[in-house]
Design a protein around this motif. Sequence first.
Motif, mmCIF file in Angstrom:
data_model
loop_
_atom_site.group_PDB
_atom_site.id
_atom_site.type_symbol
_atom_site.label_atom_id
_atom_site.label_comp_id
_atom_site.label_asym_id
_atom_site.label_seq_id
_atom_site.Cartn_x
_atom_site.Cartn_y
_atom_site.Cartn_z
ATOM 1 N N ARG A 88 21.626 -57.685 0.328
ATOM 2 C CA ARG A 88 21.172 -58.538 1.430
ATOM 3 C C ARG A 88 21.813 -58.128 2.752
ATOM 4 N NH1 ARG A 88 21.876 -63.342 4.244
ATOM 5 N NH2 ARG A 88 24.058 -63.418 3.673
ATOM 6 N N ILE A 89 23.126 -57.900 2.731
ATOM 7 C CA ILE A 89 23.823 -57.500 3.955
ATOM 8 C C ILE A 89 23.331 -56.137 4.417
ATOM 9 C CG2 ILE A 89 26.084 -57.005 4.973
ATOM 10 C CD1 ILE A 89 25.648 -59.911 4.389
ATOM 11 N N ASP A 90 23.071 -55.264 3.464
ATOM 12 C CA ASP A 90 22.541 -53.939 3.780
ATOM 13 C C ASP A 90 21.215 -54.050 4.521
ATOM 14 O OD1 ASP A 90 22.642 -51.254 3.873
ATOM 15 O OD2 ASP A 90 22.371 -50.891 1.730
ATOM 16 N N GLU A 91 20.370 -54.946 4.066
ATOM 17 C CA GLU A 91 19.071 -55.148 4.707
ATOM 18 C C GLU A 91 19.244 -55.706 6.127
ATOM 19 O OE1 GLU A 91 16.986 -57.702 2.065
ATOM 20 O OE2 GLU A 91 16.816 -56.206 0.464
ATOM 21 N N GLU A 92 20.153 -56.655 6.283
ATOM 22 C CA GLU A 92 20.394 -57.229 7.610
ATOM 23 C C GLU A 92 20.969 -56.181 8.564
ATOM 24 O OE1 GLU A 92 22.532 -60.858 7.719
ATOM 25 O OE2 GLU A 92 21.305 -61.846 6.205
ATOM 26 N N LEU A 93 21.806 -55.306 8.024
ATOM 27 C CA LEU A 93 22.382 -54.254 8.853
ATOM 28 C C LEU A 93 21.297 -53.285 9.322
ATOM 29 C CD1 LEU A 93 24.922 -52.991 10.026
ATOM 30 C CD2 LEU A 93 25.254 -51.772 7.863
ATOM 31 N N SER A 94 20.350 -52.982 8.468
ATOM 32 C CA SER A 94 19.233 -52.105 8.851
ATOM 33 C C SER A 94 18.402 -52.744 9.959
ATOM 34 C CB SER A 94 18.357 -51.801 7.631
ATOM 35 O OG SER A 94 19.092 -51.091 6.653
ATOM 36 N N LEU A 95 18.154 -54.050 9.843
ATOM 37 C CA LEU A 95 17.417 -54.767 10.884
ATOM 38 C C LEU A 95 18.186 -54.772 12.202
ATOM 39 C CD1 LEU A 95 16.110 -57.840 8.829
ATOM 40 C CD2 LEU A 95 14.768 -55.876 9.653
ATOM 41 N N LEU A 96 19.498 -54.916 12.094
ATOM 42 C CA LEU A 96 20.343 -54.919 13.292
ATOM 43 C C LEU A 96 20.296 -53.556 13.969
ATOM 44 C CD1 LEU A 96 22.349 -56.571 14.982
ATOM 45 C CD2 LEU A 96 24.176 -55.708 13.496
ATOM 46 N N ASP A 97 20.363 -52.487 13.196
ATOM 47 C CA ASP A 97 20.283 -51.145 13.762
ATOM 48 C C ASP A 97 18.953 -50.929 14.480
ATOM 49 O OD1 ASP A 97 22.776 -50.385 12.963
ATOM 50 O OD2 ASP A 97 22.124 -49.365 11.139
ATOM 51 N N ALA A 98 17.877 -51.403 13.859
ATOM 52 C CA ALA A 98 16.557 -51.271 14.478
ATOM 53 C C ALA A 98 16.500 -52.046 15.798
ATOM 54 C CB ALA A 98 15.479 -51.767 13.524
ATOM 55 N N GLY A 99 17.137 -53.224 15.829
ATOM 56 C CA GLY A 99 17.175 -54.006 17.058
ATOM 57 C C GLY A 99 17.976 -53.313 18.144
ATOM 58 N N PHE A 100 19.086 -52.658 17.780
ATOM 59 C CA PHE A 100 19.894 -51.928 18.747
ATOM 60 C C PHE A 100 19.077 -50.808 19.405
ATOM 61 C CE2 PHE A 100 24.423 -52.860 16.958
ATOM 62 C CZ PHE A 100 24.280 -54.165 17.387
ATOM 63 N N LYS A 101 18.233 -50.151 18.609
ATOM 64 C CA LYS A 101 17.457 -49.025 19.133
ATOM 65 C C LYS A 101 16.434 -49.476 20.163
ATOM 66 C CE LYS A 101 17.984 -46.178 15.000
ATOM 67 N NZ LYS A 101 17.318 -45.565 13.815
ATOM 68 N N ARG A 102 16.035 -50.746 20.081
ATOM 69 C CA ARG A 102 15.048 -51.254 21.043
ATOM 70 C C ARG A 102 15.700 -51.765 22.337
ATOM 71 N NH1 ARG A 102 12.943 -53.428 16.155
ATOM 72 N NH2 ARG A 102 13.873 -55.458 16.631
ATOM 73 N N MET A 103 17.022 -51.852 22.361
ATOM 74 C CA MET A 103 17.724 -52.361 23.544
ATOM 75 C C MET A 103 17.754 -51.306 24.654
ATOM 76 S SD MET A 103 20.966 -54.441 21.949
ATOM 77 C CE MET A 103 20.732 -55.955 21.037
ATOM 78 N N PRO A 104 17.863 -51.753 25.894
ATOM 79 C CA PRO A 104 17.960 -50.799 27.017
ATOM 80 C C PRO A 104 19.214 -49.934 26.871
ATOM 81 C CG PRO A 104 17.541 -53.033 27.797
ATOM 82 C CD PRO A 104 17.860 -53.146 26.356
ATOM 83 N N LEU A 105 19.209 -48.766 27.504
ATOM 84 C CA LEU A 105 20.361 -47.878 27.474
ATOM 85 C C LEU A 105 21.539 -48.518 28.217
ATOM 86 C CD1 LEU A 105 18.579 -44.475 28.191
ATOM 87 C CD2 LEU A 105 19.482 -45.309 26.000
ATOM 88 N N PRO A 106 22.774 -48.078 27.933
ATOM 89 C CA PRO A 106 23.953 -48.649 28.604
ATOM 90 C C PRO A 106 23.861 -48.538 30.119
ATOM 91 C CG PRO A 106 24.601 -47.240 26.773
ATOM 92 C CD PRO A 106 23.139 -47.060 26.943
ATOM 93 N N ALA A 107 24.358 -49.549 30.825
ATOM 94 C CA ALA A 107 24.290 -49.569 32.286
ATOM 95 C C ALA A 107 25.392 -48.736 32.918
ATOM 96 C CB ALA A 107 24.374 -51.018 32.775
#
Length: 327
Positions: A263-282
């Motif tokens: 379960r945690i592994d799955e949540e971590l994968s979702l979190l990684d996918a969300g990070f990739k959609r975030m804007p680049l560092p300012a």
Amino acid sequence: MLVRVVKSSIAAVLSIEGALLLGLSNAYTAGLFAILGIDTTKKRSVQSIIVRFAASVIGLFIAIGAFQLFGYHVWVIGLYLLVTYYALYKLKMQDGIVMSSVIMLHFYAARDTSLPLIGNEIALLAIGLGIAAVINLIYTPRSEQQMLRTKVEIEEAFSKIFKEIAGHLGDVHRIWDGTELLVAMEKVEYGCKLAREADENALFQNKGEWHTYFEMRRQQLFSIQRMLDLVSQVYQSLPHGEAVARLFEELAEDLKIPYYTGRIDEELSLLDAGFKRMPLPADRLEFEVRSALLQINLELKTFLSIAKQLKKKRPQGRTEVKAGRGE
């Protein structure tokens, strides 16, 4: 240690009584042989007794040859020790030098290497080591409760470490003294020691579940140490860090479940996918912090992969989230 002392005392008394009952000369030596044959685990005891018996027989024949060739002189004792210790060392039986030397001294004191005396010495060996083997096999202390307590202590320490990591990711000014990490290191090593002893007390079994469990926690501890090095590089609070913090808070509870669900592994994968959609560092500061957070995520995957390999699988039919948690 107390158990070993008690077993040694019983073995010595029984061996001496047995030797006296058979009318053997130097009967009290059987007690010494029994004491030397007592060990902490069954496997180690059997191995030790075989080695000591074989080494004593080898030493017996070397002593016969030395006294027959050179006579009963003090310098022959020195020669015997040189030759015998070297031979036993090469055969990896050096633990038997004491017992073989005792037999040699019996020959020297009696000025005799006749068949009756040889039979007497072998009988002393058989009685002393035989009784030691029986007592070792009859009773060895069980460490099941100690391992259960150690398991709980390790998981509690891991849980507190993850909560501290989560706390720091949420508040970079939070201070932690690292006590739980030291506790975890100590308990993991102690648990591995208990598991080794439990395996050695199971004569006809391979490494058991406890060995697998403590080895898993030992590997995960290395992963945690690497995580902590990365967490120290997070010196700015970011939404990314708060998201990772929530994951660690869940893991702090989930790791206590005895089976792996992913379960945690799955949540971590979702979190990684969300990070990739975030804007680049300012700016550079945000880049460095986000880089550290990404590496923490990668290390967390390593932690979870260890659990995936070594933990039990989820029991069939338990599909609900609450019952199915655990890394």
